[in-house]
Design a protein around this motif. Structure first.
Motif, PDB file in Angstrom:
ATOM      1  N   MET A 177     118.611  61.706   5.415  1.00  0.00           N
ATOM      2  CA  MET A 177     119.279  62.197   6.657  1.00  0.00           C
ATOM      3  C   MET A 177     120.521  61.725   7.091  1.00  0.00           C
ATOM      4  SD  MET A 177     116.227  63.346   8.833  1.00  0.00           S
ATOM      5  CE  MET A 177     114.966  64.241   7.967  1.00  0.00           C
ATOM      6  N   LEU A 178     120.603  60.696   6.965  1.00  0.00           N
ATOM      7  CA  LEU A 178     122.108  59.549   7.463  1.00  0.00           C
ATOM      8  C   LEU A 178     122.731  59.917   6.599  1.00  0.00           C
ATOM      9  CD1 LEU A 178     120.320  56.283   8.428  1.00  0.00           C
ATOM     10  CD2 LEU A 178     121.811  58.291   9.833  1.00  0.00           C
ATOM     11  N   VAL A 179     123.137  60.131   4.917  1.00  0.00           N
ATOM     12  CA  VAL A 179     123.673  60.085   4.431  1.00  0.00           C
ATOM     13  C   VAL A 179     124.090  61.515   3.876  1.00  0.00           C
ATOM     14  CG1 VAL A 179     124.440  59.799   1.515  1.00  0.00           C
ATOM     15  CG2 VAL A 179     122.912  58.499   3.026  1.00  0.00           C
ATOM     16  N   ALA A 180     123.110  62.366   4.118  1.00  0.00           N
ATOM     17  CA  ALA A 180     123.089  64.270   4.041  1.00  0.00           C
ATOM     18  C   ALA A 180     124.613  64.409   5.464  1.00  0.00           C
ATOM     19  CB  ALA A 180     122.413  64.656   4.228  1.00  0.00           C
ATOM     20  N   GLY A 181     124.084  63.483   6.494  1.00  0.00           N
ATOM     21  CA  GLY A 181     124.825  63.792   7.556  1.00  0.00           C
ATOM     22  C   GLY A 181     124.607  64.993   8.771  1.00  0.00           C
ATOM     23  N   GLU A 182     122.880  65.016   9.048  1.00  0.00           N
ATOM     24  CA  GLU A 182     122.030  66.178   9.182  1.00  0.00           C
ATOM     25  C   GLU A 182     121.974  66.065  10.669  1.00  0.00           C
ATOM     26  OE1 GLU A 182     120.179  68.064   8.390  1.00  0.00           O
ATOM     27  OE2 GLU A 182     119.707  67.261   6.627  1.00  0.00           O
ATOM     28  N   PRO A 183     121.848  66.505  11.297  1.00  0.00           N
ATOM     29  CA  PRO A 183     122.745  67.055  13.560  1.00  0.00           C
ATOM     30  C   PRO A 183     122.060  65.723  13.748  1.00  0.00           C
ATOM     31  CG  PRO A 183     121.750  68.935  12.868  1.00  0.00           C
ATOM     32  CD  PRO A 183     121.901  67.810  11.073  1.00  0.00           C
ATOM     33  N   PRO A 184     122.708  65.295  14.669  1.00  0.00           N
ATOM     34  CA  PRO A 184     122.228  64.106  15.518  1.00  0.00           C
ATOM     35  C   PRO A 184     120.399  63.399  16.228  1.00  0.00           C
ATOM     36  CG  PRO A 184     124.574  64.087  16.452  1.00  0.00           C
ATOM     37  CD  PRO A 184     124.151  65.218  15.117  1.00  0.00           C
ATOM     38  N   HIS A 185     120.103  65.269  16.903  1.00  0.00           N
ATOM     39  CA  HIS A 185     119.149  65.094  17.326  1.00  0.00           C
ATOM     40  C   HIS A 185     117.598  65.207  15.838  1.00  0.00           C
ATOM     41  CE1 HIS A 185     119.866  69.253  15.689  1.00  0.00           C
ATOM     42  NE2 HIS A 185     118.000  69.819  16.008  1.00  0.00           N
ATOM     43  N   VAL A 186     118.472  65.945  14.932  1.00  0.00           N
ATOM     44  CA  VAL A 186     116.885  65.775  13.616  1.00  0.00           C
ATOM     45  C   VAL A 186     117.358  64.441  13.008  1.00  0.00           C
ATOM     46  CG1 VAL A 186     116.656  66.380  11.149  1.00  0.00           C
ATOM     47  CG2 VAL A 186     117.684  68.057  12.799  1.00  0.00           C
TER      48      VAL A 186
END
Length: 395
Positions: A177-186
């Motif tokens: 998720m971090l590498v994909a740039g997911e939204p902060p709340h996710v």
């Protein structure tokens, strides 16, 4: 050699031996729990209040199962032992989920075995049982508790293994998720699910998978391991290392000495994608080998210049258009000389040293370049374009 403990399933005790012991079970359970609470600190708080009473009942039930087993008629095929073993296995899993160590669990079993036997032996002696029966009884008690202990150890180990696999999967999902740039709340929710305490920053490192397996044990335990993060770079993996800036960054370089690694910039942990993108880009540019460690901070100009390859190619073609008529090695030497001349601000001696040629050769080549470019070599805009176009050698 020490003889194995007798199989408790195959032994029988007379009813007159068992009945007084069954009657004394409640007090035996109380004394056992009191001793465990006193001698095993990990259980002092856990056994307080209502939970302590539940454990007392569980001890009574376990010993009650033992007495039913050893007092049933010889022809009775039923065996209540499996239920007790299942209960002990469940206890081991529960202890692992509660965060108590295997050492604490085994200590509790040792204390419980000693105290319960002491209390039960006192009852047997008080009822006038012969020494031979008491000795047989002791062996049976310890064999039974040994089986329960083994079942609990298995449950504890299985729970740790299962929970470890689950947490590892959650950590992998967090890293992705971090590498994909997911939204902060996710990402925040994923960190909480993985029981991962966020650091201030994360720094990406790309290195061979075999090296990552060795290095990761020397890093912050919160380090995230991105498996197959770069499909176009097989055999390479990415680590996200918490807070290696400051004095710990040089240590990171020392740990990686001897490995072909590239270290990215530190970024706020929610922005780890930026560090990953940078480290992959620089690794592709530099392709470190032979155990070299590359710092992306040393290659910022190359990253900027090559950010848009097609634009760089167009700029290069435009800037070098005056050399289009020069052939083969002659043209290549002029390009090489022009690059060095730009980098050394026209200092002929420095250009000659850089190219390992005589200063007169530099003078000759620059004369030819001035013929081809004319006044453009004095135009700041053209000098800037040429500097950018020639900043990175053409691959």
């Amino acid at each position: 050699m020490k003889e194995p403990l007798r199989d408790v399933r195959s032994y029988r005790l007379p009813e007159e031996v068992v009945v007084p012991l069954l009657n004394g079970l409640p007090e035996v359970a109380v004394q056992t729990i009191a001793a465990i609470t006193m001698e095993v600190p990990a259980y002092a708080e856990a056994f307080a209040g209502e939970l302590g009473h539940k454990i007392e009942r569980a001890v009574q039930a376990a010993l009650g199962t033992f007495f039913k087993l050893v007092s049933r008629p010889g022809g009775d095929p039923g065996t209540p032992l499996q239920a007790a073993l299942d209960g002990a296995y469940a206890l081991g899993r529960g202890e692992a989920r509660s965060g108590r160590s295997l050492d604490a669990l085994l200590a509790a079993y040792r204390v419980g075995a000693r105290v319960s036997w002491r209390e039960l032996a006192a009852i047997s002696v008080g009822t006038g049982q012969p020494a031979a029966i008491i000795a047989d009884f002791a062996e049976l008690v310890f064999a039974y508790i040994d089986e329960l202990s083994a079942a609990s150890v298995a449950g504890h180990a299985d729970e740790l293994a299962a929970s470890g696999r689950i947490r590892l999967r959650h950590l992998q999902e967090l890293a992705q998720m971090l590498v994909a740039g997911e939204p902060p709340h996710v990402v925040q929710a994923a960190a909480e699910q993985a029981e991962w305490t966020p650091p201030q920053t994360l720094t990406a490192i790309i290195l061979p998978e075999r090296a990552a397996r060795w290095v990761i044990d020397l890093l912050d335990p919160r380090t995230l391991h991105l498996v197959d993060a770069v499909p176009e770079l097989p055999g390479m993996t990415v680590l996200l290392v918490p807070d290696p800036q400051g004095t710990s960054r040089p240590l990171l370089f020392r740990l990686l000495t001897g490995h072909s690694a590239t270290i990215g910039p530190a970024r706020p942990w929610m922005e780890a994608k930026s560090s990953v993108d940078r480290v992959i880009r620089v690794h592709e540019l530099c392709r470190p080998g032979g155990g070299g460690v590359v710092d992306t901070e040393d290659h910022l100009a190359s990253v900027v210049v090559t950010a848009d390859p097609s634009a760089l190619a167009d700029l290069r073609a435009r800037a070098l258009a005056p050399l289009a008529g020069e052939r083969g090695a002659s043209g290549a030497k002029l390009v090489e000389t022009l690059r060095s001349w730009l980098l050394h601000h026209g200092r002929r001696e420095d250009v000659a040293a850089d190219l390992f040629v005589h200063p007169q050769t530099v003078r000759y080549r620059m004369a030819r370049l001035r013929e081809l470019y004319g006044e453009r070599l004095k135009d700041p805009e053209w000098v800037l374009a040429l500097t950018i176009a020639l900043a990175v050698p053409e691959s």
